[in-house]
Write a protein that holds these residues in place. Structure first.
Motif, PDB file in Angstrom:
ATOM      1  N   MET A 140       0.845  -1.203   0.000  1.00 42.03           N
ATOM      2  CA  MET A 140       0.000   0.000   0.000  1.00 42.03           C
ATOM      3  C   MET A 140       0.872   1.241   0.000  1.00 42.03           C
ATOM      4  SD  MET A 140      -3.141  -0.890   2.356  1.00 42.03           S
ATOM      5  CE  MET A 140      -3.784  -2.531   2.476  1.00 42.03           C
ATOM      6  N   SER A 149     -25.856 -12.410  19.620  1.00 38.57           N
ATOM      7  CA  SER A 149     -24.402 -12.430  19.452  1.00 38.57           C
ATOM      8  C   SER A 149     -24.036 -13.198  18.188  1.00 38.57           C
ATOM      9  CB  SER A 149     -23.718 -13.034  20.693  1.00 38.57           C
ATOM     10  OG  SER A 149     -23.752 -14.429  20.661  1.00 38.57           O
ATOM     11  N   MET A 183     -24.431 -10.971  15.334  1.00 34.81           N
ATOM     12  CA  MET A 183     -23.312 -10.041  15.274  1.00 34.81           C
ATOM     13  C   MET A 183     -22.106 -10.708  14.635  1.00 34.81           C
ATOM     14  SD  MET A 183     -22.537  -7.016  15.935  1.00 34.81           S
ATOM     15  CE  MET A 183     -20.984  -6.242  15.636  1.00 34.81           C
ATOM     16  N   LEU A 184     -21.917 -11.989  14.944  1.00 28.95           N
ATOM     17  CA  LEU A 184     -20.826 -12.741  14.344  1.00 28.95           C
ATOM     18  C   LEU A 184     -20.945 -12.719  12.829  1.00 28.95           C
ATOM     19  CD1 LEU A 184     -19.452 -15.831  15.964  1.00 28.95           C
ATOM     20  CD2 LEU A 184     -20.056 -16.134  13.607  1.00 28.95           C
ATOM     21  N   THR A 196     -20.213  -9.297  11.319  1.00 36.22           N
ATOM     22  CA  THR A 196     -18.786  -9.032  11.169  1.00 36.22           C
ATOM     23  C   THR A 196     -18.234  -9.753   9.951  1.00 36.22           C
ATOM     24  OG1 THR A 196     -18.698  -9.014  13.580  1.00 36.22           O
ATOM     25  CG2 THR A 196     -16.608  -8.928  12.418  1.00 36.22           C
ATOM     26  N   VAL A 233     -15.507  -5.843   2.492  1.00 40.24           N
ATOM     27  CA  VAL A 233     -14.209  -5.217   2.224  1.00 40.24           C
ATOM     28  C   VAL A 233     -13.413  -6.027   1.208  1.00 40.24           C
ATOM     29  CG1 VAL A 233     -12.000  -4.646   3.286  1.00 40.24           C
ATOM     30  CG2 VAL A 233     -14.118  -4.079   4.444  1.00 40.24           C
ATOM     31  N   LEU A 234     -13.640  -7.336   1.176  1.00 39.37           N
ATOM     32  CA  LEU A 234     -12.833  -8.186   0.293  1.00 39.37           C
ATOM     33  C   LEU A 234     -13.612  -8.618  -0.944  1.00 39.37           C
ATOM     34  CD1 LEU A 234     -11.041 -10.371   2.957  1.00 39.37           C
ATOM     35  CD2 LEU A 234     -10.032  -8.612   1.540  1.00 39.37           C
ATOM     36  N   SER A 250     -11.201 -16.246  -0.152  1.00 38.34           N
ATOM     37  CA  SER A 250     -11.192 -16.570   1.283  1.00 38.34           C
ATOM     38  C   SER A 250     -12.483 -16.097   1.935  1.00 38.34           C
ATOM     39  CB  SER A 250     -10.023 -15.890   1.994  1.00 38.34           C
ATOM     40  OG  SER A 250      -8.799 -16.235   1.435  1.00 38.34           O
ATOM     41  N   TYR A 264      -0.956  -7.030  14.829  1.00 39.99           N
ATOM     42  CA  TYR A 264      -0.891  -6.219  13.606  1.00 39.99           C
ATOM     43  C   TYR A 264      -0.920  -7.157  12.426  1.00 39.99           C
ATOM     44  CZ  TYR A 264       0.820  -1.890  15.744  1.00 39.99           C
ATOM     45  OH  TYR A 264       0.950  -0.736  16.452  1.00 39.99           O
ATOM     46  N   ALA A 265      -1.556  -6.703  11.358  1.00 39.07           N
ATOM     47  CA  ALA A 265      -1.358  -7.398  10.092  1.00 39.07           C
ATOM     48  C   ALA A 265      -0.236  -6.663   9.368  1.00 39.07           C
ATOM     49  CB  ALA A 265      -2.647  -7.359   9.290  1.00 39.07           C
ATOM     50  N   PRO A 280     -18.461 -11.000  19.670  1.00 42.72           N
ATOM     51  CA  PRO A 280     -18.453 -11.767  18.422  1.00 42.72           C
ATOM     52  C   PRO A 280     -17.543 -11.161  17.366  1.00 42.72           C
ATOM     53  CG  PRO A 280     -20.685 -11.546  19.240  1.00 42.72           C
ATOM     54  CD  PRO A 280     -19.826 -10.688  20.108  1.00 42.72           C
ATOM     55  N   ALA A 281     -17.423  -9.833  17.321  1.00 44.49           N
ATOM     56  CA  ALA A 281     -16.537  -9.221  16.327  1.00 44.49           C
ATOM     57  C   ALA A 281     -15.093  -9.649  16.587  1.00 44.49           C
ATOM     58  CB  ALA A 281     -16.660  -7.699  16.367  1.00 44.49           C
ATOM     59  N   VAL A 300     -14.614 -13.240  15.421  1.00 43.86           N
ATOM     60  CA  VAL A 300     -14.451 -13.345  13.971  1.00 43.86           C
ATOM     61  C   VAL A 300     -13.068 -12.856  13.553  1.00 43.86           C
ATOM     62  CG1 VAL A 300     -15.226 -12.401  11.783  1.00 43.86           C
ATOM     63  CG2 VAL A 300     -16.886 -13.227  13.426  1.00 43.86           C
ATOM     64  N   PHE A 305     -10.630 -15.421  14.358  1.00 45.52           N
ATOM     65  CA  PHE A 305     -10.867 -16.617  13.564  1.00 45.52           C
ATOM     66  C   PHE A 305     -10.293 -16.444  12.162  1.00 45.52           C
ATOM     67  CE2 PHE A 305     -12.719 -20.426  12.207  1.00 45.52           C
ATOM     68  CZ  PHE A 305     -13.415 -20.226  11.035  1.00 45.52           C
ATOM     69  N   LEU A 306     -10.432 -15.245  11.624  1.00 47.47           N
ATOM     70  CA  LEU A 306      -9.882 -15.000  10.292  1.00 47.47           C
ATOM     71  C   LEU A 306      -8.355 -15.020  10.307  1.00 47.47           C
ATOM     72  CD1 LEU A 306     -12.328 -12.265   8.960  1.00 47.47           C
ATOM     73  CD2 LEU A 306     -12.444 -14.739   8.719  1.00 47.47           C
ATOM     74  N   PHE A 365      -6.966 -13.294   4.084  1.00 51.19           N
ATOM     75  CA  PHE A 365      -7.745 -12.189   4.634  1.00 51.19           C
ATOM     76  C   PHE A 365      -6.871 -10.972   4.869  1.00 51.19           C
ATOM     77  CE2 PHE A 365     -11.921 -13.741   5.137  1.00 51.19           C
ATOM     78  CZ  PHE A 365     -11.825 -15.102   5.304  1.00 51.19           C
ATOM     79  N   ASN A 411      -6.442  -7.730   2.647  1.00 49.92           N
ATOM     80  CA  ASN A 411      -6.486  -6.340   3.070  1.00 49.92           C
ATOM     81  C   ASN A 411      -6.074  -6.265   4.530  1.00 49.92           C
ATOM     82  OD1 ASN A 411      -7.103  -3.734   3.824  1.00 49.92           O
ATOM     83  ND2 ASN A 411      -8.844  -3.631   2.440  1.00 49.92           N
ATOM     84  N   LEU A 412      -4.833  -5.810   4.734  1.00 46.25           N
ATOM     85  CA  LEU A 412      -4.342  -5.846   6.108  1.00 46.25           C
ATOM     86  C   LEU A 412      -4.993  -4.794   6.993  1.00 46.25           C
ATOM     87  CD1 LEU A 412      -1.856  -3.461   6.254  1.00 46.25           C
ATOM     88  CD2 LEU A 412      -0.858  -5.109   4.746  1.00 46.25           C
ATOM     89  N   MET A 413      -5.568  -3.774   6.382  1.00 46.32           N
ATOM     90  CA  MET A 413      -6.241  -2.776   7.212  1.00 46.32           C
ATOM     91  C   MET A 413      -7.556  -3.332   7.743  1.00 46.32           C
ATOM     92  SD  MET A 413      -5.448   0.776   5.228  1.00 46.32           S
ATOM     93  CE  MET A 413      -6.306   0.376   3.725  1.00 46.32           C
ATOM     94  N   LEU A 414      -8.073  -4.370   7.086  1.00 46.10           N
ATOM     95  CA  LEU A 414      -9.322  -4.969   7.535  1.00 46.10           C
ATOM     96  C   LEU A 414      -9.177  -5.504   8.948  1.00 46.10           C
ATOM     97  CD1 LEU A 414     -12.197  -6.015   6.990  1.00 46.10           C
ATOM     98  CD2 LEU A 414     -11.171  -8.059   6.006  1.00 46.10           C
ATOM     99  N   LEU A 454     -11.536  -4.590  12.094  1.00 48.92           N
ATOM    100  CA  LEU A 454     -12.343  -5.603  12.783  1.00 48.92           C
ATOM    101  C   LEU A 454     -11.956  -5.682  14.254  1.00 48.92           C
ATOM    102  CD1 LEU A 454     -12.506  -8.557  10.254  1.00 48.92           C
ATOM    103  CD2 LEU A 454     -14.315  -6.990  10.892  1.00 48.92           C
ATOM    104  N   TRP A 489     -19.735   2.551  20.007  1.00 49.56           N
ATOM    105  CA  TRP A 489     -19.718   1.831  18.740  1.00 49.56           C
ATOM    106  C   TRP A 489     -19.269   2.672  17.570  1.00 49.56           C
ATOM    107  CZ3 TRP A 489     -19.757  -3.047  17.725  1.00 49.56           C
ATOM    108  CH2 TRP A 489     -20.232  -3.916  18.718  1.00 49.56           C
TER     109      TRP A 489
END
Lengths: 304, 210, 713
Positions: free
Chosen positions: A183, B38, B41-42, B45, B52-53, B142, C192-193, C263-264, C267, C270-271, C282, C290-293, C297, C347
């Motif tokens: 980037m 919840s 919400m998962l 996300t 985004v991807l 992905s 960090y990504a 949950p966020a 995820v 998990f990614l 990811f 996208n490392l900013m993702l 998140l 939020w």
């Protein structure tokens, strides 16, 4: 002026953030003072209020009237919501104004001062694991781990990284911008004060981050031209292939500075494309588990 | 102090010997509903990550959903899942009448239709892999695969739960516990179908049409 | 589908190998020996005193919210101690490794920690302090206090409560074992990504980090469901929403945040796991990732998370101030509204954690203004606490000192937060130690509130007060330490010191680093004072016994029941007539009134399933970290089987008859009279019935006593 007094008070030169030497950094300090004054007033008065209540309503001292049921007052509600709302309103105005003024991608505080015939210097910044390469495309040259710039001249940066995310930061000249692999970010600075200032890698980037510092020298225009000539006379050159070797993991404990002349054009963009296509510079596991041993290994590779 | 709404102290009731506590099923259903929030919400996300991807550069010059999505195939999956939810709902009406056989039939039908959904999904993923689209292909791939398969994993665990409920109802009949769990499972199953609507529309169809 | 990992892998042991155990490390090897010796001593003592049965029946299989809460707090305090040691190590490394002339030992060029180890120390420090110390401490308090404050007999889901504790304990075990088997992440507590990708973090450290966080997130989500359901569904008759105690309101708003934000996190991590295990893209720099993702998140969870930890702390302060000002809380409804305003706005602000990532002035401006908006309800709270003290009668007990200290820290943290909210300032101090000092000020608000709450509610739970002198000594030492560590840190931030430096290049900073080290030494003294406090308090517990209303000026429902609280909480469910029910009753002279009639009550049984599942989640996390696939599958299947078994058996609970209740209540009232009537004449006698209620009591054969029965084996 206030900043100068402040710097003089506070151990001149050690409080880099209070001792700005460039337009961007000046602006940062300007907004910091505004914010601290407004918030400091509110916080200070509140603190004094609390201390006064603590003293006055202490049990057994009979200094203040005790009212066992008093727990609501519309007037006070209006005040306790109103004062923060007004303060935030003021600060919001300054916050937005300041954000646009030192927007790294288009800082109005620099661009509106630019003379019509411009003459800015462009620098492409590449952060590797763990060095900085500053490419001057206008002069077809590059410098590793040292940044030299002329005063009274806007400087525009394009920044990227090879492997991981870090941050480009020169406290006395310009605030941070992240550098990310694949980037391109941007930054800008302008200074009218000759001197040497510290540049830092401000985001944790791995084992060599602490040594990823670089001196930034603001010099007069003549000195800058002389220095450019010196670098352009360097025996070392750089192509994309030699850049790949340069970018291999290296901890810059001795703060070596290298000059490259005849730098192949387009290294910055080529690198970004390569990284977007999946190029990485993997690190071995537990690389610096024993740092002394690792440094010996690195020295043995004769990259100096 | 809220003096204006408190009763006369000499006549106030201080202890409640007749309070028999909360309704068990209502409390459990409420808690399960909170869990589902919840879970929603998962998925939200995951959708954000997918959003985004889902640009063209996220697919890295590889195949995009326009290339590998087969809308009618996925529509078949949709029909299977919706019929499964319908069957489950019909089973639950049988509970209202105390009809154990009716419930078991509903559960079996829901299970079979759910297995059809899952089978179609697994076949689809294997087909993708055979055509060179895996999570390792690109960021977009992905996101596509992980989002759809997280939903499929929920379906898998739901099917397991249906089997367990069939066994419990067969052995114990309709008790507070079993009926309460059937109600929770109904909410879960419905939520997965709702999420599927979003997956189908925004991931499969929209991806196919971009 | 699975990636090739550096360092080898075999089907039986995964990535485990003997060289993953740091037996040559000069710090870890002796530590391991010390831990083993300590464990042997503890296990030996338990065996010698034949306490295994007691431990299993009363603590390890309990579903009683009070005991679970106490275990959460013990877990949190132990982790607070480990996190403190990590902090001490960071400070020592930085003051030692200052300047190119500084010496180096243990394989480091400067200082005693190589970058490889330093990275793990500060990553563990951050993760432990926020998620494994502060969160369990707060959750522990919410567990103990909320059911009492709403007049319930237990939480809505006692078994789920136990499950949440043991899953959190599993997360703790996972991060503790990372000390001795393998290594921990070196990319900071939030990651960090793309530095956490396999190429740049080839060890197992990031995997440990992922699964520890996933387990904590699971435990906290389950706890959040429980607390919200308890508050909504289990309130005593007469407790309308606006009669709810303020700490319960704070817990409700905090747990709504937890339920929706964790949950966020799950995820996001998990990614990362997908990237590291399956080779997905990811967050990679190439292949369309996208490392900013990741940053987005993570911080979408991360910002609500900090409000999740601070709102209960505000709630605690809101309970302590009125109790020791002998006045109701000023502006109760406004305080409630402010809590929800904070929760809501939390939020909308997450980008302020990465203004420097280059989002553009429009986006940065939006998040800047939103961040400043959060300051409004927070300011309202500060004023309301001040006006609670106004026209009050303030007693400066140790608990009150901690609460006041928290208030002043909030002023500092809030001021510096408003500075960080402005991008023009943020660009200069992002990732500097100024940010560290800011968030430590805020975290200290939480720590102070927790210590104040320990002092405030300890008498309710255990039946005796903690020693005031040593509590105040600890307060002053701790506050002196805080000043000595964090004031220089703010100054260093303005000098340009960035964070996470294992080698600090500027020797001009040395005096400030030395001051910080002295501060850490003062902190050590306060820790010592804490241990003395515990010893003296337990030694003098008979002298410091209290009755139901321990402080004499408390206001809410939990002070209506006996101290220590009996395992059934209230013999008869109280009927609530006012906000600040106890204060209302005391004002009308009826706070000592006891029920005239008792009825049978229904209690849940203990169960061992919760601790078994907790242990299995630890095994699952460990197996995932080391990629031992057969063990992953086995533990996952075992967890599911146990859940099905538990579901099959259910829990009918057991009944305590009215007669048994009446007997236990009469004994409690006799004890109360002893305490309040005159000083006890039998010095040295233990608190009757044990420190927690009624353990030695035998219940009549009609009902199964809590210490047996139920399905656990």
């Amino acid at each position: 002026m206030l900043a100068a007094a402040w710097a003089g008070l506070a151990n001149a030169g050690i409080f880099w953030i209070f001792d700005p030497k460039g337009t961007m950094a000046d602006t940062n300090l300007h907004y910091m003072i505004i914010d601290v004054v407004i918030m400091g007033a509110i916080v200070g008065i509140t603190a004094l209020l609390v201390i006064w209540f603590m003293w006055k309503y202490s049990k057994g001292k009979n200094r203040g009237k005790y009212d066992a049921h008093w727990s609501h007052s519309n007037t006070l509600e209006v005040l306790v919501w109103g004062i923060p709302i007004i303060a935030v309103g003021f600060l919001a105005y300054f916050a937005v104004k300041g954000t646009f003024e030192i927007n790294p991608y288009n800082p109005t505080v620099i661009t509106k001062h630019m003379a019509p015939k411009g003459d800015p210097v462009h620098v492409d910044v590449i952060a590797t694991d763990w060095q900085w390469l500053f490419i001057y495309p206008q002069y077809h040259m590059a410098v590793a781990n040292e940044l030299v710039l002329p005063v009274h001249t806007p400087v525009f940066f394009r920044l990227t990284s090879t492997a991981v995310t870090s941050g480009f930061f020169i406290p006395q000249l310009v605030g941070m911008i992240d550098v990310m692999p694949g980037m391109r970010t941007k930054n800008a600075l302008e200074s009218d004060r000759i001197g040497v200032y510290q540049g830092i890698a401000s985001d944790y980037a791995g084992a060599g981050t602490s040594w990823m510092t670089f001196p930034t020298k603001m010099v007069s225009k003549e000195d800058f031209q002389n220095w450019v000539s010196k670098v352009q006379a360097s025996p070392k050159t750089m192509t994309y292939a030699s850049f790949n070797r340069f970018a291999e993991p290296y901890i810059n404990v001795n703060h070596r500075v290298v000059y490259f002349s005849n730098v192949e054009s387009g290294i910055f963009d080529h690198l970004m494309m390569e990284v977007m296509n999946g190029k990485t510079w993997p690190l071995p596991p537990a690389m610096t588990e024993n740092m002394v041993a690792y440094m010996q290994k690195q020295a043995a590779e004769h990259r100096d | 102090m809220s003096a204006h709404d408190s009763p006369d102290p000499s006549k106030a009731v201080l202890w409640d010997t007749h309070y028999h506590g909360h309704d068990v099923i209502s409390t459990r259903s409420f808690g399960y509903f909170l869990y589902l929030l919840s879970d929603g919400m998962l998925f939200a996300t995951l959708f954000a990550a997918y959003g985004v991807l889902s640009y063209s550069h996220s697919y890295f010059n590889g195949q995009t959903p326009a290339d590998f999505v087969h809308p009618w195939y996925t529509f078949t999956q949709t029909v299977a899942l919706f019929l499964s939810v319908l069957a489950y709902g019909m089973g639950m009406s049988a509970v209202k009448k105390g009809n154990k056989a009716g419930l078991m039939n509903g559960l079996i039908a829901a299970f079979v239709l759910g297995v059809i959904f899952l089978g179609l999904d697994i076949h689809d993923m294997m087909d993708l892999a055979a055509h060179g689209v895996t999570v390792q292909t690109s960021g977009g791939a992905s996101a596509f695969i992980v989002l759809t398969q997280v939903h499929a994993a929920h379906i898998f665990f739901g099917l397991l739960w249906i089997l367990v409920m069939m066994a419990q109802v067969a052995a114990k009949g309709f008790t507070t516990d079993t009926v309460g769990r059937l109600l929770s499972l109904r909410m879960f199953w419905h939520l997965q179908a709702i999420i599927w609507v979003f997956v189908f529309v925004f991931v499969y169809l929209w991806g196919y049409m971009s | 589908m699975l990636v090739q990992v550096p360092g080898g892998w075999n089907p039986l042991l995964g990535r485990l190998a003997i060289d993953q155990i740091p037996y040559t490390n000069p710090i870890l090897a002796p530590l391991f020996v010390a831990v083993v010796i300590g464990a042997v001593i503890i296990l030996g003592l338990i065996t010698y005193y034949h306490k295994w049965g007691y431990l299993w029946k009363e603590w390890l299989t309990t579903v009683d919210h009070k005991k679970l809460g106490v275990m959460y707090i013990i877990l949190g305090l132990v982790m607070l101690f480990r996190g403190f040691i990590d902090g001490l190590m960071i400070r020592t490394q930085q003051v030692w490794a200052n300047g190119p002339q500084s010496s180096g030992v243990f394989g480091a060029v400067h200082g005693y920690l190589t970058p490889f180890h330093f990275g793990q120390v500060y990553s563990a420090h951050g993760l432990i302090m926020i998620l494994l110390a502060a969160t369990p401490l707060l959750v522990g308090f919410m567990n103990i206090i909320v059911p009492l404050q709403v007049g319930a007999r237990d939480m809505a889901y006692p078994y789920l409560n136990a499950l949440g504790l043991w899953i959190t304990a599993a997360a703790v075990a996972l991060i503790m074992i990372s000390l001795f088997v393998g290594d921990f992440a070196h990319n900071g507590w939030f990651g960090y990504a793309p530095i956490f990708e396999l190429q740049y973090s080839p060890g197992v450290g990031v995997d440990y980090w992922i699964w520890t966080l996933e387990l904590t997130a699971l435990g906290t989500t389950l706890g959040g469901i429980n607390l919200i359901a308890t508050i909504v569904k289990m309130r005593a008759p007469g407790m309308t929403w606006f009669r709810l105690p303020i700490f319960t309101w704070a817990s409700l708003s905090a747990n709504i945040i937890a339920l929706t934000s964790f949950p966020a996190l799950q995820v996001a991590l998990f990614l990362v796991a997908c990237d590291r295990y399956l080779g997905s893209h990811f967050f990679t720099a190439g292949f369309g990732g996208n490392l900013m993702l990741y940053t987005n998140l993570f911080w979408i969870w991360g910002h609500p998370e900090v409000y999740f930890v601070i709102l209960p702390a505000f709630g605690m302060m809101s309970e302590i101030f009125p109790a020791f000002s002998e006045k109701p809380l000023f502006g109760y409804i406004t305080m409630v509204a402010a809590s929800f305003a904070i929760a809501g706005v939390s939020w909308l602000v997450w980008l302020h954690h990465f203004f420097t990532m280059g989002a553009g002035p429009d986006v940065n401006s939006f998040f800047s203004v939103a961040t400043m908006l959060v300051g409004i309800p927070t300011g309202v709270k500060v004023f309301n606490w001040a006006f609670t003290m106004y026209r009050g009668r303030i007693t400066y007990t140790a608990a009150m000192l901690w609460a006041i200290g928290a208030l002043f820290l909030l002023l500092v943290g809030g001021l510096t937060g408003m500075m960080l909210a402005i991008p023009a300032i943020n660009y200069m101090v992002h990732n500097s130690v100024f940010v560290i000092a800011h968030f430590h000020s805020m975290l200290l608000v939480i720590v102070y509130a927790i210590f104040g709450s320990v002092l405030f509610w300890f008498p309710k739970v255990f039946g005796f007060k903690l020693d005031e002198f040593w509590a105040k000594t600890m307060f002053w030492l701790f506050s002196a330490g805080s000043v000595l560590v964090f004031v220089p840190m703010y100054m260093l931030g303005f000098m340009g010191q960035t964070r996470r430096l294992d080698y600090v290049f500027n020797t001009a900073w040395h005096p400030y680093l030395v001051t910080e080290e002295i501060g850490i030494a003062v902190y050590c003294l306060s820790v010592a004072a804490f241990f003395v406090l515990l010893y003296v308090s337990i030694r003098d517990r008979v002298k410091n016994r209290v009755g139901q209303d321990a402080w004499g000026t408390s206001r809410s429902l939990e002070w209506l029941t006996h101290s220590p609280v009996p395992f059934y909480n209230f013999a008869v469910t109280p009927h609530v007539n006012a906000r600040d029910e106890l204060a209302w009753r005391r004002h009308n002279g009826i706070n000592e009134a006891q029920p005239t009639q008792y009825v049978d009550i229904h209690m849940p049984n203990n169960t061992g399933v919760a601790i078994y599942i907790g242990a299995l989640t630890f095994v699952l996390g460990f197996a995932l970290t080391w990629r031992v696939w057969w063990l992953c599958l086995l533990s996952l299947v075992a967890i599911i089987v146990l859940m099905i078994v538990r579901s099959w058996r259910g829990d009918p609970g057991y009944i305590i008859t009215a007669a048994e209740l009446e007997k236990m209540e009469r004994e409690a009232m006799q004890r109360q009279q002893q305490v309040e009537g005159h000083l006890p004449h039998h010095g040295g006698q233990a608190v009757p019935g044990g420190a927690m209620a009624y353990e030695g009591q035998k219940v009549s054969p009609l009902g199964t006593p809590p210490s047996s029965g139920g399905d656990h084996h």
